[in-house]
Design an enzyme around this catalytic site. Structure first.
Site, short mmCIF file in Angstrom:
data_model
loop_
_atom_site.label_atom_id
_atom_site.label_comp_id
_atom_site.label_asym_id
_atom_site.label_seq_id
_atom_site.Cartn_x
_atom_site.Cartn_y
_atom_site.Cartn_z
N HIS A 170 -5.84 7.86 4.35
CA HIS A 170 -7.28 8.04 4.53
C HIS A 170 -7.52 9.19 5.50
O HIS A 170 -6.68 9.47 6.36
CB HIS A 170 -7.94 6.77 5.10
CG HIS A 170 -7.93 5.61 4.16
ND1 HIS A 170 -7.57 4.33 4.55
CD2 HIS A 170 -8.25 5.51 2.85
CE1 HIS A 170 -7.66 3.50 3.53
NE2 HIS A 170 -8.06 4.20 2.49
N CYS A 179 -9.45 1.80 11.89
CA CYS A 179 -9.43 1.04 10.64
C CYS A 179 -10.19 -0.28 10.78
O CYS A 179 -10.80 -0.77 9.83
CB CYS A 179 -7.99 0.74 10.22
SG CYS A 179 -7.11 2.14 9.51
N ALA A 207 3.40 2.77 7.57
CA ALA A 207 3.62 1.61 8.44
C ALA A 207 3.67 0.33 7.62
O ALA A 207 4.52 -0.53 7.84
CB ALA A 207 2.51 1.54 9.49
N ASN A 263 0.84 -3.21 10.10
CA ASN A 263 0.43 -3.35 8.70
C ASN A 263 -0.35 -2.13 8.23
O ASN A 263 -0.92 -2.12 7.14
CB ASN A 263 -0.42 -4.61 8.51
CG ASN A 263 -0.11 -5.32 7.20
OD1 ASN A 263 0.72 -4.86 6.42
ND2 ASN A 263 -0.77 -6.43 6.96
N GLU A 308 -13.17 4.52 -0.94
CA GLU A 308 -12.57 3.71 0.12
C GLU A 308 -13.41 3.69 1.39
O GLU A 308 -12.92 3.41 2.48
CB GLU A 308 -11.14 4.19 0.39
CG GLU A 308 -10.29 4.21 -0.87
CD GLU A 308 -9.10 3.27 -0.84
OE1 GLU A 308 -8.61 2.96 0.24
OE2 GLU A 308 -8.65 2.84 -1.94
N SER A 335 0.81 -1.21 0.00
CA SER A 335 0.00 0.00 0.00
C SER A 335 0.85 1.26 0.00
O SER A 335 1.14 1.82 1.07
CB SER A 335 -0.92 -0.03 1.23
OG SER A 335 -1.88 0.98 1.18
N GLY A 395 1.99 4.91 0.29
CA GLY A 395 1.36 5.99 1.03
C GLY A 395 1.03 5.60 2.45
O GLY A 395 0.85 6.46 3.31
N ASN A 396 0.94 4.30 2.71
CA ASN A 396 0.72 3.79 4.06
C ASN A 396 2.10 3.47 4.63
O ASN A 396 2.67 2.41 4.35
CB ASN A 396 -0.17 2.55 4.02
CG ASN A 396 -0.52 2.01 5.39
OD1 ASN A 396 0.27 2.12 6.32
ND2 ASN A 396 -1.68 1.41 5.51
N ARG A 424 -6.85 8.25 -2.49
CA ARG A 424 -7.66 7.03 -2.48
C ARG A 424 -9.14 7.33 -2.72
O ARG A 424 -9.86 6.47 -3.22
CB ARG A 424 -7.51 6.32 -1.14
CG ARG A 424 -6.08 6.05 -0.69
CD ARG A 424 -5.43 4.94 -1.48
NE ARG A 424 -4.15 4.58 -0.91
CZ ARG A 424 -3.95 3.66 0.03
NH1 ARG A 424 -4.97 2.99 0.51
NH2 ARG A 424 -2.74 3.41 0.48
#
Length: 417
Positions: free
Chosen positions: A231, A348, A27, A342, A163, A22, A24-25, A195
């Site tokens: 997000h 989330c 972590a 993750n 999303e 992913s 941009g994510n 997103r």
């Protein structure tokens, strides 16, 4: 009919792994290639749900999807053995556990037909998530099958990315009262894709029949996306009349807050200054990817990951927050480290649905005994560890499918096989 907020958490699936799929994510990408712990991850999620039950909150859950997704690979004219590594990893993805991306939900008080409307998210921006929606839609249609009280919509068509609730907030005097709905969309930031597209947000609002006078569209700040806020729920969260947001969450915060106050005069907006908590600290700690909930006694609590209390600037800010006279009165830390590694915090992992629990399929509602049963299946069947090179192992694929089948059998949800 008694309307209440039900938090539907995703049970972490037995294929939970760190493939770093992913962009941009931060972590997720920083932990790419690490050894994951699906059993521990799922049990952490069960304990999170158990904690909410004990706080007097209504709690539901959704089931892991069928993984690895052999049918999706087949449509790409490949299979588990011969697929390119990135496609194989995408087929294994357990990211449906983050049910904040399952759908966008407009409760009955906001809609013209007096039903709760849910639109399943298409998640087209990321290949590993783009094949989730059929399995998610099947669960939504089961859980909310009562057409007198629910309307479940197909996804917005590509190419417009949607999303789900991670980019949607609702504010109201209380959960059962008519409210306003906030749709947050983005543009690219720092080389990372947006997103949530404006066109998708507006399509969902139209499908739900929302009154334009009670609907707010807000652009996410490019700086927030560039910093890793893939997000909106990484930089803002709302509950009833309260919006809790970072100073740098939105492209034009002044206009956004003015629109909110005009449409909901009793709105309380709590803004965290960047000088107190930097955007980087807010995103690393997932301060805003928290569950902001109203407890039965009336106080609001912020359910945060342990990482929030381990980040000095965030910890200091939260201590001052609850010492003041603001609407947020309690901080509740929870351990969801496997999900956090993750790229997903407490918010989330849950989808908020305001409904009468008597109108939903009880198989998707949690109580202590059912959580005990889920934990027992996880302890017996979920893999303890998954190493990156195991994704090509057909024996692991068989074990993961068997684990999910055991959970479906335990919960009497054979329709989802």
């Amino acid at each position: 009919m008694t309307l209440t907020e039900i938090n539907y958490d995703g049970i972490v699936g037995p294929s939970h792994n760190y493939a770093g799929l992913s962009p941009g994510n931060l972590a997720a990408t920083s932990n790419k290639g690490a050894v994951s712990h699906p059993r521990a991850a799922a049990l952490q999620g069960v304990e999170k749900m158990r904690g909410n039950l004990r706080r007097g909150l209504a709690q539901g859950f959704f089931l892991p999807l069928d993984r690895p997704n052999i049918g999706w690979l087949g449509k790409l004219a490949t299979d588990l053995a011969s697929a390119e590594p990135h496609l194989r990893a995408a087929a294994w993805s357990a990211s449906a556990m983050w049910t904040a991306n399952a759908a966008t939900v407009s409760p009955a008080p906001d809609t013209p037909d007096g039903r709760c409307h849910l639109t399943v998210a298409n998640l087209v921006t990321m290949p590993h998530r783009s094949h989730e929606w059929p399995g998610t839609l099947a669960q939504l249609k089961l859980a909310f099958a009562d057409e007198a009280h629910f309307a479940v919509h197909d996804p917005v068509p590509p190419p417009f990315g949607d999303e789900g609730a991670a980019n949607h907030m609702r504010m109201a005097p209380n959960h059962a009262a008519p409210g306003i709905e906030l749709f947050v969309y983005g543009r690219a930031g720092g080389g990372f894709p947006a997103r949530q597209h404006s066109e998708a947000s507006r399509a969902v609002a139209r499908a739900h029949g929302l009154d334009p006078e009670r609907t707010v569209f807000i652009e996410q700040a490019e700086a927030a996306i560039a910093a890793g806020a893939f997000h909106n729920d990484v930089v803002a969260v709302a509950n009833e009349q309260v919006l809790f947001a970072h100073e740098q969450a939105f492209a034009d915060p002044g206009a956004a807050y003015a629109d909110i106050r005009e449409k909901l005069p009793q709105a309380e907006i709590v803004i965290v200054p960047a000088q107190r908590v930097s955007l980087q600290d807010a995103i690393a700690s997932y301060l805003f990817n928290a569950q902001l909930v109203t407890l039965p006694e009336g106080d609001m609590a912020l359910i945060v990951p342990l990482e929030a209390e381990e980040t000095a600037s965030v910890r200091d800010y939260l201590q001052e927050l609850i010492a003041g006279n603001g609407p947020i009165r309690k901080i509740v830390p929870v351990d969801v480290r496997q999900s956090m590694a993750n790229g997903g915090g407490p918010a989330c992992l849950r989808l908020r649905v305001v409904a009468d629990p008597a109108t939903v399929d009880p198989r998707f509602l949690a109580d202590e005994a059912k959580l005990d049963r889920i934990a027992a299946v996880v302890a017996e069947h979920w893999p303890e560890d998954i190493e990156p090179d195991q994704l090509a192992d057909p024996a692991l694929a068989d074990r993961v499918r068997a684990a999910r089948a055991a959970l479906l059998e335990e919960l009497e949800l054979a329709e989802l096989r």
